[in-house]
Design an enzyme around this catalytic site. Structure first.
Site, PDB file in Angstrom:
ATOM      1  N   GLY A   1       0.790  -1.237   0.000  1.00 34.83           N
ATOM      2  CA  GLY A   1       0.000   0.000   0.000  1.00 34.83           C
ATOM      3  C   GLY A   1       0.814   1.275   0.000  1.00 34.83           C
TER       4      GLY A   1
ATOM      5  N   ASP B   1      -3.989   1.882  11.502  1.00 39.09           N
ATOM      6  CA  ASP B   1      -5.358   1.528  11.880  1.00 39.09           C
ATOM      7  C   ASP B   1      -5.342   0.904  13.274  1.00 39.09           C
ATOM      8  OD1 ASP B   1      -8.011   0.889  11.943  1.00 39.09           O
ATOM      9  OD2 ASP B   1      -7.977  -0.506  10.278  1.00 39.09           O
TER      10      ASP B   1
ATOM     11  N   PHE C   1     -13.246   2.830   5.208  1.00 42.90           N
ATOM     12  CA  PHE C   1     -12.355   2.070   4.337  1.00 42.90           C
ATOM     13  C   PHE C   1     -12.072   2.873   3.073  1.00 42.90           C
ATOM     14  CE2 PHE C   1     -11.175  -1.036   1.141  1.00 42.90           C
ATOM     15  CZ  PHE C   1     -10.193  -1.730   1.821  1.00 42.90           C
ATOM     16  N   VAL C   2     -10.795   3.152   2.839  1.00 39.14           N
ATOM     17  CA  VAL C   2     -10.425   3.978   1.690  1.00 39.14           C
ATOM     18  C   VAL C   2      -9.523   3.208   0.729  1.00 39.14           C
ATOM     19  CG1 VAL C   2     -10.670   6.173   2.911  1.00 39.14           C
ATOM     20  CG2 VAL C   2      -8.481   4.979   2.976  1.00 39.14           C
TER      21      VAL C   2
HETATM   22  P1  5GP Z   1      -3.087  -2.071  11.235  1.00 42.88           P
HETATM   23  O1  5GP Z   1      -2.018  -3.104  11.457  1.00 42.88           O
HETATM   24  O2  5GP Z   1      -2.681  -0.686  11.674  1.00 42.88           O
HETATM   25  O3  5GP Z   1      -4.430  -2.457  11.773  1.00 42.88           O
HETATM   26  O4  5GP Z   1      -3.390  -2.132   9.698  1.00 42.88           O
HETATM   27  C1  5GP Z   1      -2.818  -1.328   8.827  1.00 42.88           C
HETATM   28  C2  5GP Z   1      -2.898  -1.987   7.480  1.00 42.88           C
HETATM   29  O5  5GP Z   1      -4.233  -2.405   7.166  1.00 42.88           O
HETATM   30  C3  5GP Z   1      -2.537  -0.958   6.466  1.00 42.88           C
HETATM   31  O6  5GP Z   1      -1.145  -0.989   6.213  1.00 42.88           O
HETATM   32  C4  5GP Z   1      -3.375  -1.356   5.282  1.00 42.88           C
HETATM   33  O7  5GP Z   1      -2.678  -2.301   4.531  1.00 42.88           O
HETATM   34  C5  5GP Z   1      -4.600  -1.985   5.896  1.00 42.88           C
HETATM   35  N1  5GP Z   1      -5.684  -0.985   6.000  1.00 42.88           N
HETATM   36  C6  5GP Z   1      -6.167  -0.423   7.133  1.00 42.88           C
HETATM   37  N2  5GP Z   1      -7.161   0.444   6.845  1.00 42.88           N
HETATM   38  C7  5GP Z   1      -7.301   0.427   5.504  1.00 42.88           C
HETATM   39  C8  5GP Z   1      -8.169   1.116   4.574  1.00 42.88           C
HETATM   40  O8  5GP Z   1      -9.030   1.952   4.916  1.00 42.88           O
HETATM   41  N3  5GP Z   1      -8.016   0.831   3.259  1.00 42.88           N
HETATM   42  C9  5GP Z   1      -7.108  -0.062   2.807  1.00 42.88           C
HETATM   43  N4  5GP Z   1      -7.044  -0.272   1.500  1.00 42.88           N
HETATM   44  N5  5GP Z   1      -6.271  -0.731   3.637  1.00 42.88           N
HETATM   45  C10 5GP Z   1      -6.366  -0.487   4.972  1.00 42.88           C
END
Ligand code: 5GP
Ligand code: MG
Length: 183
Positions: free
Chosen positions: A48, A107, A156-157
């Protein structure tokens, strides 16, 4: 693809302006940190952060090495459920390096926490974390991110590198998708 878009959350011009600002600030901080030219190691979390990375580093006129990091959540016999696996071989030698972690979205913070811990164990000269987006969640506020592009609502983006089921990474804006596309 365009007709799948619900709302443009962050248009491309705003992204460009903010990434320009961030690059300047990060480069200045890295220079200040080091005695002379810093040995910079950029660790980008795949996939990403790819487009963010490309825009960011081209506006940081420093000597740097770039490494791409695959982080997968793996549910297997030898690991706890949901434990994150980081391919340490991809890190290279980070001793005495000024490390910048680049990720797309903060996130739950699980990804960044795991990467930060792995990097710390390698005794870098300094460690900074840079994310393009931070979700408006309690968990996201508890994880250290030194540079945040945009704080966004917990939606969610996709776009600008972010995917849904592998698609939409090539959209130039950061957008939400229509509910029927997500379903
Ligand atoms: P975390 O480990 O902080 O929960 O997750 C982060 C990862 O989840 C990000 O690097 C991304 O890959 C994915 N992610 C979290 N929120 C989003 C979102 O709104 N859209 C997308 N496409 N991926 C997300
Ligand atoms: Mg990610």
């Amino acid at each position: 693809m365009e007709d799948h878009i619900d709302e443009i959350l962050i248009p491309r011009q705003s992204i460009a302006a903010r990434v320009y600002e961030m690059a300047g600030q990060i480069a200045a901080d890295l220079r200040r940190d080091a005695d002379g030219e810093p040995q910079v190691a950029i660790l980008a979390v795949l996939t990403g952060s790819l487009i963010f990375l490309a825009d960011l580093i081209r506006q940081m006129p420093l000597m740097m090495r770039i490494r791409l990091l695959a982080v997968s959540s793996y549910r297997g016999r030898t690991t706890a459920p949901g434990e994150l696996l980081i391919d340490r071989a991809m890190l290279g030698d980070l001793r005495d390096q000024h490390v910048l972690i680049v990720d797309d979205v903060l996130d739950s913070g699980a990804t960044l926490t795991a990467v930060q811990q792995t990097v710390f164990a390698q005794c870098p000269a300094s460690l900074r974390t840079c994310v393009l987006l931070r979700k408006d969640t309690v968990a996201a506020q508890t994880v250290r991110a030194d540079y945040v592009g945009f704080d966004i609502p917990d939606k969610f983006v996709v776009g600008y590198g972010l995917d849904h089921d592998g698609h939409y990474r090539n959209l130039p804006d950061i957008v939400t998708l229509r509910p029927e596309v997500l379903a």
